[in-house]
Design a protein around this motif. Structure first.
Motif, PDB file in Angstrom:
ATOM      1  N   UNK A  70     -36.198 -10.806  33.986  1.00 12.49           N
ATOM      2  CA  UNK A  70     -36.152  -9.423  33.485  1.00 12.49           C
ATOM      3  C   UNK A  70     -36.233  -9.406  31.965  1.00 12.49           C
ATOM      4  N   UNK A  71     -35.510 -10.316  31.321  1.00 14.82           N
ATOM      5  CA  UNK A  71     -35.549 -10.387  29.859  1.00 14.82           C
ATOM      6  C   UNK A  71     -36.962 -10.670  29.364  1.00 14.82           C
ATOM      7  N   UNK A  72     -37.595 -11.688  29.919  1.00 13.54           N
ATOM      8  CA  UNK A  72     -38.943 -12.064  29.478  1.00 13.54           C
ATOM      9  C   UNK A  72     -39.946 -10.964  29.811  1.00 13.54           C
ATOM     10  N   UNK A  73     -39.859 -10.397  31.030  1.00 18.50           N
ATOM     11  CA  UNK A  73     -40.819  -9.373  31.446  1.00 18.50           C
ATOM     12  C   UNK A  73     -40.718  -8.125  30.584  1.00 18.50           C
ATOM     13  N   UNK A  74     -39.504  -7.684  30.307  1.00 21.91           N
ATOM     14  CA  UNK A  74     -39.350  -6.461  29.511  1.00 21.91           C
ATOM     15  C   UNK A  74     -39.816  -6.668  28.071  1.00 21.91           C
ATOM     16  N   UNK A  75     -39.570  -7.838  27.511  1.00 28.07           N
ATOM     17  CA  UNK A  75     -40.067  -8.106  26.160  1.00 28.07           C
ATOM     18  C   UNK A  75     -41.596  -8.163  26.153  1.00 28.07           C
ATOM     19  N   UNK A  76     -42.177  -8.758  27.190  1.00 30.24           N
ATOM     20  CA  UNK A  76     -43.635  -8.831  27.264  1.00 30.24           C
ATOM     21  C   UNK A  76     -44.240  -7.434  27.429  1.00 30.24           C
ATOM     22  N   UNK A  77     -43.679  -6.623  28.315  1.00 33.45           N
ATOM     23  CA  UNK A  77     -44.212  -5.274  28.512  1.00 33.45           C
ATOM     24  C   UNK A  77     -43.962  -4.391  27.299  1.00 33.45           C
ATOM     25  N   UNK A  78     -42.897  -4.651  26.574  1.00 31.50           N
ATOM     26  CA  UNK A  78     -42.666  -3.906  25.332  1.00 31.50           C
ATOM     27  C   UNK A  78     -43.774  -4.193  24.333  1.00 31.50           C
ATOM     28  N   UNK A  79     -44.146  -5.455  24.218  1.00 31.90           N
ATOM     29  CA  UNK A  79     -45.253  -5.809  23.315  1.00 31.90           C
ATOM     30  C   UNK A  79     -46.546  -5.146  23.760  1.00 31.90           C
ATOM     31  N   UNK A  80     -46.798  -5.106  25.072  1.00 29.13           N
ATOM     32  CA  UNK A  80     -48.001  -4.447  25.583  1.00 29.13           C
ATOM     33  C   UNK A  80     -47.953  -2.951  25.303  1.00 29.13           C
ATOM     34  N   UNK A  81     -46.792  -2.344  25.533  1.00 29.74           N
ATOM     35  CA  UNK A  81     -46.651  -0.903  25.290  1.00 29.74           C
ATOM     36  C   UNK A  81     -46.884  -0.562  23.819  1.00 29.74           C
ATOM     37  N   UNK A  82     -46.385  -1.395  22.931  1.00 26.68           N
ATOM     38  CA  UNK A  82     -46.572  -1.142  21.504  1.00 26.68           C
ATOM     39  C   UNK A  82     -48.038  -1.250  21.100  1.00 26.68           C
ATOM     40  N   UNK A  83     -48.816  -2.045  21.846  1.00 23.29           N
ATOM     41  CA  UNK A  83     -50.226  -2.220  21.499  1.00 23.29           C
ATOM     42  C   UNK A  83     -51.050  -0.962  21.751  1.00 23.29           C
ATOM     43  N   UNK A  84     -50.570  -0.082  22.631  1.00 20.05           N
ATOM     44  CA  UNK A  84     -51.302   1.162  22.865  1.00 20.05           C
ATOM     45  C   UNK A  84     -50.455   2.396  22.526  1.00 20.05           C
ATOM     46  N   UNK A  85     -49.488   2.203  21.657  1.00 22.10           N
ATOM     47  CA  UNK A  85     -48.659   3.309  21.144  1.00 22.10           C
ATOM     48  C   UNK A  85     -48.001   4.097  22.282  1.00 22.10           C
ATOM     49  N   UNK A  86     -47.271   3.382  23.123  1.00 23.82           N
ATOM     50  CA  UNK A  86     -46.561   4.011  24.231  1.00 23.82           C
ATOM     51  C   UNK A  86     -45.465   4.927  23.698  1.00 23.82           C
ATOM     52  N   UNK A  87     -45.009   5.868  24.497  1.00 21.78           N
ATOM     53  CA  UNK A  87     -43.932   6.770  24.055  1.00 21.78           C
ATOM     54  C   UNK A  87     -42.697   5.987  23.616  1.00 21.78           C
ATOM     55  N   UNK A  88     -42.023   6.504  22.625  1.00 22.31           N
ATOM     56  CA  UNK A  88     -40.845   5.821  22.090  1.00 22.31           C
ATOM     57  C   UNK A  88     -39.751   5.682  23.150  1.00 22.31           C
ATOM     58  N   UNK A  89     -39.682   6.676  24.049  1.00 21.61           N
ATOM     59  CA  UNK A  89     -38.653   6.613  25.098  1.00 21.61           C
ATOM     60  C   UNK A  89     -38.878   5.398  25.998  1.00 21.61           C
ATOM     61  N   UNK A  90     -40.130   5.149  26.366  1.00 22.51           N
ATOM     62  CA  UNK A  90     -40.428   4.009  27.229  1.00 22.51           C
ATOM     63  C   UNK A  90     -40.102   2.689  26.538  1.00 22.51           C
ATOM     64  N   UNK A  91     -40.496   2.573  25.264  1.00 22.36           N
ATOM     65  CA  UNK A  91     -40.210   1.350  24.505  1.00 22.36           C
ATOM     66  C   UNK A  91     -38.703   1.153  24.370  1.00 22.36           C
ATOM     67  N   UNK A  92     -37.983   2.237  24.110  1.00 22.94           N
ATOM     68  CA  UNK A  92     -36.530   2.139  23.955  1.00 22.94           C
ATOM     69  C   UNK A  92     -35.859   1.704  25.262  1.00 22.94           C
ATOM     70  N   UNK A  93     -36.319   2.277  26.374  1.00 23.25           N
ATOM     71  CA  UNK A  93     -35.743   1.901  27.666  1.00 23.25           C
ATOM     72  C   UNK A  93     -36.011   0.431  27.993  1.00 23.25           C
ATOM     73  N   UNK A  94     -37.220  -0.028  27.688  1.00 24.86           N
ATOM     74  CA  UNK A  94     -37.530  -1.437  27.961  1.00 24.86           C
ATOM     75  C   UNK A  94     -36.674  -2.360  27.090  1.00 24.86           C
ATOM     76  N   UNK A  95     -36.521  -2.037  25.839  1.00 25.30           N
ATOM     77  CA  UNK A  95     -35.709  -2.873  24.951  1.00 25.30           C
ATOM     78  C   UNK A  95     -34.244  -2.867  25.390  1.00 25.30           C
TER      79      UNK A  95
END
Length: 304
Positions: free
Chosen positions: A35-60
Motif C-alpha cells: 500500500x505504501x509503495x502503490x500509493x506513492x507511485x500513484x501519487x507521482x502518476x497523479x501529479x504528472x497529469x495535475x490530478x485534483x489536490x483532494x485525490x493527491x492528499x488522500x493518497x499521501x
C-alpha cells in the motif's frame, strides 16, 4: 496406544496458533508495504497529469497511514496476534473506497481514453493472495471494491463514454472479483490441509515419544522380571510346601510378562534393529525440559 487428549489438543492448538500468527504477521507486513509503495507511485502518476489536490492528499495520507502501520508492526512484533491481521486489513482497505471513486471521476473528467477500475482489480487480486487472517473479511473487501466499480459505472454513466466500449467493463472487473473469490476459496482449502497436517504430525510425534518410553520401561523391567522368574522356580524346587505362594507369584509374573509383551509391540517409527535402547531417565528429562520450554513459550507467544 493412546495419547492423553487434553495434552495433545493443547500442543496442536499451540502449533496451529504459532503458524497462524506467523503467516498473518508476514502478510500484514507485505500488505502495508505494498500500500505504501502503490500509493506513492500513484501519487507521482497523479501529479504528472495535475490530478485534483483532494485525490493527491488522500493518497499521501493513505501512504503515511501505511507507513505508520508498518512501523507499528515492526516495533510491536512480539505483541502481534492473529486477529490483528484483520485490523491491518480494515485500516489499509477502507481508505481505498473513496480514493478509487474520486480517482475514476477525475480521470473521466479529462475526456481521454483510460483503463477504468485498475485499482479495484489490482487490490482484489492482492487480497486474494495476502488476506492476513479471516479470509471472509478479504472476500468482503473484494465484494466492496467490485460493487463500488459497478456503482460508479452505473451512477456516473460510464457507458456513455465511447472510449470505454472496447474495454469490456464493468464485466472485466467483475471477472477479477470472481477470480479473487475463487483464490480465497482455494486458500481456505489450503489452510484446512495445513491444519490437518499439523494435527497428524503432532499426534505422530506424541505417539513416537510414548512408544520410546514404553520400550525403555520394558527394557528396564526385563532384568528384574528374569530374576523373579528364577526366584520362583527355585522356591518351587527347594520349598514344595510354599507352592501356594509360588503359584500366586507365578500369576503375578504372568501378568508382568503380558505387559512386557504389550510394550514390545509398540516400537518408535524410526527404531532400527541393533540400535542402543533408549534411556528412560534421559527420555523423561527431555520431556520435562520440553514441557518447561513450552510453558515459557506460552507466557510470551510472540511472532517467531
Amino acid at each position: 496406544m493412546t495419547v492423553p487428549a487434553n495434552g495433545l489438543e493443547r500442543r496442536t492448538e499451540r502449533e496451529l496458533g504459532s503458524l497462524q500468527r506467523r503467516d498473518a504477521y508476514r502478510a500484514s507486513l507485505v500488505i502495508a508495504s505494498l500500500v505504501l509503495v502503490a500509493e506513492l507511485a500513484f501519487t507521482a502518476i497523479d501529479l504528472s497529469w495535475s490530478a485534483p489536490a483532494l485525490l493527491v492528499s488522500l493518497r499521501l495520507a493513505h501512504a503515511f497511514l501505511a507507513l505508520g502501520l508498518l512501523i507499528a508492526l515492526v516495533l510491536l512484533r512480539k505483541q502481534f496476534r492473529w486477529g490483528h491481521g484483520d485490523l491491518v486489513l480494515v485500516i489499509v482497505g477502507l481508505p481505498f473506497l473513496p480514493i478509487f471513486w474520486i480517482a475514476e471521476l477525475a480521470v473521466a473528467a479529462l475526456g481521454e481514453p483510460w483503463a477504468p477500475f485498475v485499482g479495484a482489480k489490482l487490490t482484489a487480486v492482492a487480497l486474494a493472495m495476502l488476506t492476513p487472517a479471516r479470509l471472509w473479511l478479504g472476500a468482503l473487501f473484494v465484494a466492496l471494491y467490485v460493487g463500488e466499480a459497478l456503482a460508479i459505472w452505473t451512477v456516473e454513466e460510464f457507458a456513455r463514454h465511447a472510449a470505454l466500449l472496447a474495454t469490456g467493463e464493468p464485466w472485466v472487473t467483475v471477472s477479477f472479483g470472481v477470480l479473487a473469490l475463487v483464490m480465497l476459496g482455494y486458500r481456505a482449502r489450503t489452510r484446512r490441509t495445513e491444519q490437518e497436517f499439523i494435527r497428524t504430525r503432532v499426534q505422530a510425534e506424541s505417539l513416537e515419544a510414548l512408544a520410546r518410553i514404553f520400550l525403555a520401561v520394558r527394557d528396564r523391567a526385563n532384568t528384574p522380571l528374569q530374576t523373579l522368574e528364577v526366584g520362583v522356580a527355585l522356591l518351587e524346587k527347594r520349598h514344595p510346601d510354599a507352592a501356594p505362594i509360588a503359584a500366586r507369584m507365578e500369576r503375578a509374573l504372568s501378568r508382568l510378562r503380558s505387559l512386557s509383551g504389550t510394550l514390545s509391540r509398540h516400537r518408535p517409527i524410526d527404531w532400527e534393529p541393533g540400535a542402543q535402547p533408549p534411556d528412560l531417565d534421559a527420555l523423561l528429562d527431555a520431556l520435562e525440559a520440553r514441557r518447561e520450554n513450552r510453558a515459557n513459550g506460552a507466557r510470551g507467544p510472540g511472532v517467531h
